[in-house]
Design a protein around this motif. Structure first.
Motif, PDB file in Angstrom:
ATOM      1  N   GLY A 135       0.811  -1.210   0.000  1.00 13.70           N
ATOM      2  CA  GLY A 135       0.000   0.000   0.000  1.00 13.70           C
ATOM      3  C   GLY A 135       0.842   1.256   0.000  1.00 13.70           C
ATOM      4  N   CYS A 136       0.181   2.376   0.115  1.00 10.96           N
ATOM      5  CA  CYS A 136       0.858   3.663   0.083  1.00 10.96           C
ATOM      6  C   CYS A 136       1.670   3.847   1.368  1.00 10.96           C
ATOM      7  CB  CYS A 136      -0.148   4.804  -0.062  1.00 10.96           C
ATOM      8  SG  CYS A 136       0.634   6.425  -0.034  1.00 10.96           S
ATOM      9  N   PRO A 137       3.002   3.957   1.253  1.00  5.89           N
ATOM     10  CA  PRO A 137       3.801   4.099   2.469  1.00  5.89           C
ATOM     11  C   PRO A 137       3.544   5.412   3.212  1.00  5.89           C
ATOM     12  CG  PRO A 137       5.209   4.191   0.517  1.00  5.89           C
ATOM     13  CD  PRO A 137       3.828   3.845   0.058  1.00  5.89           C
ATOM     14  N   MET A 138       3.130   6.459   2.490  1.00  9.60           N
ATOM     15  CA  MET A 138       2.802   7.701   3.192  1.00  9.60           C
ATOM     16  C   MET A 138       1.604   7.469   4.104  1.00  9.60           C
ATOM     17  SD  MET A 138       3.430  10.850   0.571  1.00  9.60           S
ATOM     18  CE  MET A 138       2.715  10.095  -0.894  1.00  9.60           C
ATOM     19  N   MET A 139       0.607   6.767   3.594  1.00 11.52           N
ATOM     20  CA  MET A 139      -0.588   6.464   4.387  1.00 11.52           C
ATOM     21  C   MET A 139      -0.229   5.512   5.526  1.00 11.52           C
ATOM     22  SD  MET A 139      -3.966   6.605   4.830  1.00 11.52           S
ATOM     23  CE  MET A 139      -4.570   7.265   3.295  1.00 11.52           C
ATOM     24  N   ASN A 140       0.413   4.412   5.193  1.00 15.40           N
ATOM     25  CA  ASN A 140       0.690   3.382   6.191  1.00 15.40           C
ATOM     26  C   ASN A 140       1.562   3.890   7.335  1.00 15.40           C
ATOM     27  OD1 ASN A 140      -0.799   1.647   4.609  1.00 15.40           O
ATOM     28  ND2 ASN A 140       0.962   0.614   3.738  1.00 15.40           N
TER      29      ASN A 140
ATOM     30  N   ASP B 279       1.375   9.786  16.136  1.00 16.40           N
ATOM     31  CA  ASP B 279       1.419   9.969  17.583  1.00 16.40           C
ATOM     32  C   ASP B 279       2.561   9.221  18.262  1.00 16.40           C
ATOM     33  OD1 ASP B 279      -0.879  11.585  17.744  1.00 16.40           O
ATOM     34  OD2 ASP B 279      -2.175   9.825  17.657  1.00 16.40           O
ATOM     35  N   MET B 280       3.231   8.344  17.523  1.00 15.81           N
ATOM     36  CA  MET B 280       4.183   7.443  18.184  1.00 15.81           C
ATOM     37  C   MET B 280       5.641   7.620  17.776  1.00 15.81           C
ATOM     38  SD  MET B 280       1.855   3.979  18.036  1.00 15.81           S
ATOM     39  CE  MET B 280       3.286   2.974  17.965  1.00 15.81           C
ATOM     40  N   ASN B 281       5.899   8.137  16.588  1.00 14.63           N
ATOM     41  CA  ASN B 281       7.276   8.151  16.099  1.00 14.63           C
ATOM     42  C   ASN B 281       7.520   9.450  15.339  1.00 14.63           C
ATOM     43  OD1 ASN B 281       9.676   7.681  14.631  1.00 14.63           O
ATOM     44  ND2 ASN B 281       9.338   5.473  14.690  1.00 14.63           N
ATOM     45  N   GLU B 282       8.040  10.425  16.039  1.00 13.52           N
ATOM     46  CA  GLU B 282       8.224  11.757  15.464  1.00 13.52           C
ATOM     47  C   GLU B 282       9.155  11.734  14.255  1.00 13.52           C
ATOM     48  OE1 GLU B 282       7.767  15.919  14.967  1.00 13.52           O
ATOM     49  OE2 GLU B 282       6.540  14.339  15.838  1.00 13.52           O
ATOM     50  N   ALA B 283      10.216  10.946  14.295  1.00  9.16           N
ATOM     51  CA  ALA B 283      11.160  10.904  13.175  1.00  9.16           C
ATOM     52  C   ALA B 283      10.479  10.394  11.904  1.00  9.16           C
ATOM     53  CB  ALA B 283      12.360  10.026  13.523  1.00  9.16           C
ATOM     54  N   VAL B 284       9.670   9.359  12.025  1.00 11.94           N
ATOM     55  CA  VAL B 284       8.954   8.829  10.864  1.00 11.94           C
ATOM     56  C   VAL B 284       7.871   9.810  10.425  1.00 11.94           C
ATOM     57  CG1 VAL B 284       7.454   6.959  10.034  1.00 11.94           C
ATOM     58  CG2 VAL B 284       9.500   6.428  11.381  1.00 11.94           C
ATOM     59  N   ARG B 285       7.174  10.434  11.380  1.00 14.11           N
ATOM     60  CA  ARG B 285       6.157  11.426  11.032  1.00 14.11           C
ATOM     61  C   ARG B 285       6.754  12.537  10.181  1.00 14.11           C
ATOM     62  NH1 ARG B 285       4.676  16.151  11.486  1.00 14.11           N
ATOM     63  NH2 ARG B 285       6.340  16.716  12.901  1.00 14.11           N
ATOM     64  N   VAL B 286       7.949  12.994  10.543  1.00 13.41           N
ATOM     65  CA  VAL B 286       8.625  14.062   9.792  1.00 13.41           C
ATOM     66  C   VAL B 286       8.977  13.585   8.382  1.00 13.41           C
ATOM     67  CG1 VAL B 286      10.747  15.445   9.687  1.00 13.41           C
ATOM     68  CG2 VAL B 286       9.445  15.300  11.824  1.00 13.41           C
ATOM     69  N   LYS B 287       9.450  12.352   8.257  1.00 13.84           N
ATOM     70  CA  LYS B 287       9.776  11.797   6.930  1.00 13.84           C
ATOM     71  C   LYS B 287       8.525  11.769   6.048  1.00 13.84           C
ATOM     72  CE  LYS B 287      13.332   8.587   8.658  1.00 13.84           C
ATOM     73  NZ  LYS B 287      14.543   8.882   7.927  1.00 13.84           N
ATOM     74  N   VAL B 288       7.423  11.311   6.609  1.00 14.16           N
ATOM     75  CA  VAL B 288       6.176  11.230   5.850  1.00 14.16           C
ATOM     76  C   VAL B 288       5.688  12.627   5.497  1.00 14.16           C
ATOM     77  CG1 VAL B 288       3.757  10.509   5.925  1.00 14.16           C
ATOM     78  CG2 VAL B 288       5.541   8.968   6.776  1.00 14.16           C
ATOM     79  N   ALA B 289       5.750  13.545   6.454  1.00  9.82           N
ATOM     80  CA  ALA B 289       5.298  14.917   6.204  1.00  9.82           C
ATOM     81  C   ALA B 289       6.077  15.552   5.051  1.00  9.82           C
ATOM     82  CB  ALA B 289       5.439  15.756   7.471  1.00  9.82           C
ATOM     83  N   LYS B 290       7.369  15.308   4.999  1.00  9.64           N
ATOM     84  CA  LYS B 290       8.184  15.844   3.901  1.00  9.64           C
ATOM     85  C   LYS B 290       7.736  15.268   2.567  1.00  9.64           C
ATOM     86  CE  LYS B 290      12.361  16.933   6.500  1.00  9.64           C
ATOM     87  NZ  LYS B 290      13.749  16.598   6.791  1.00  9.64           N
ATOM     88  N   ASN B 291       7.376  13.999   2.561  1.00 12.24           N
ATOM     89  CA  ASN B 291       6.917  13.375   1.322  1.00 12.24           C
ATOM     90  C   ASN B 291       5.525  13.835   0.924  1.00 12.24           C
ATOM     91  OD1 ASN B 291       8.686  11.077  -0.042  1.00 12.24           O
ATOM     92  ND2 ASN B 291       9.260  11.305   2.106  1.00 12.24           N
ATOM     93  N   VAL B 292       4.681  14.121   1.890  1.00 15.94           N
ATOM     94  CA  VAL B 292       3.370  14.691   1.591  1.00 15.94           C
ATOM     95  C   VAL B 292       3.563  16.052   0.926  1.00 15.94           C
ATOM     96  CG1 VAL B 292       1.272  15.666   2.620  1.00 15.94           C
ATOM     97  CG2 VAL B 292       2.109  13.422   3.374  1.00 15.94           C
ATOM     98  N   ASP B 293       4.416  16.883   1.530  1.00 17.26           N
ATOM     99  CA  ASP B 293       4.696  18.201   0.953  1.00 17.26           C
ATOM    100  C   ASP B 293       5.292  18.083  -0.442  1.00 17.26           C
ATOM    101  OD1 ASP B 293       3.754  19.410   3.266  1.00 17.26           O
ATOM    102  OD2 ASP B 293       5.761  19.750   4.104  1.00 17.26           O
TER     103      ASP B 293
END
Length: 195
Positions: A101-106, A113-127
């Motif tokens: 599936g979509c790694p940004m979604m997954n 709420d659990m992993n700030e480092a991964v949240r930041v990686k995903v946020a950069k990819n969303v942007d």
């Protein structure tokens, strides 16, 4: 590549779909051991711990998605065709461009709420994804493909959100009918802005 680099890459490639399907928290090192046929000690030679491996795998999955999107969009020169190709890449979330599936979604849902480092990686990819859509539309306006008065930045946000929402709905219901509605309406909206 050295033998060690090849082994490290193999671990990443075989772990990527597991983490993307099961999530970081639910993936056990025993899952990785089974997929790679390596002992836990061998895995720890290449990655200090599961979190280090997970962070590397998140990057790998996000890059894999970006490369597949770029390759598909690179087949077209016209901005409208590129936008349609972007929509079509996600039209069947049950057969996604990246295994699991979509790694940004997954990763985004798990990490918010659990992993700030991964949240930041995903946020950069969303942007980055939204900026890609903005750039395509801007290019289309410059080339006279789209209406110059189009509020394309808002549309890029709407398009991205609808696609990701459609991915979530389809993956959870195991039915593609809602994604078909989203795809059809996005294409209609793009058509309305085409000169």
């Amino acid at each position: 590549m050295t033998k060690g680099e090849e082994t490290r890459q193999m671990i990443i490639e075989r772990s990527a779909p597991i983490f993307n399907m099961k999530g970081i928290a639910a993936t056990a090192m025993s899952d990785i051991m089974e997929a790679t046929k390596l002992s836990k000690g061998s895995l720890y030679v290449h990655f200090d711990n599961k979190d280090t491996l997970a962070a590397t795998v998140v990057d790998y999955n996000l890059q894999l998605l970006s490369k597949r999107v770029a390759a598909e969009l690179g087949r077209y020169d016209n901005a409208k065709d590129k936008l349609f190709a972007f929509i079509d890449m996600y039209k069947d979330p049950l057969n996604p461009p990246v295994t699991g599936g979509c790694p940004m979604m997954n990763f985004g849902v798990e990490a918010d709420d659990m992993n700030e480092a991964v949240r930041v990686k995903v946020a950069k990819n969303v942007d980055k994804s939204q900026q890609l859509l903005i750039d395509i539309i801007r290019q289309g306006i410059t080339r006279g493909v789209f209406n110059p008065d189009w509020n394309y930045k808002e549309f890029a946000t709407l398009m991205f959100a609808l696609i990701e929402g459609g991915v979530m709905i389809t993956r959870n219901t195991k039915k593609s009918d809602k994604m078909a509605i989203i795809s059809r309406n996005l294409k209609k909206m793009i058509g309305e802005q085409t000169l």
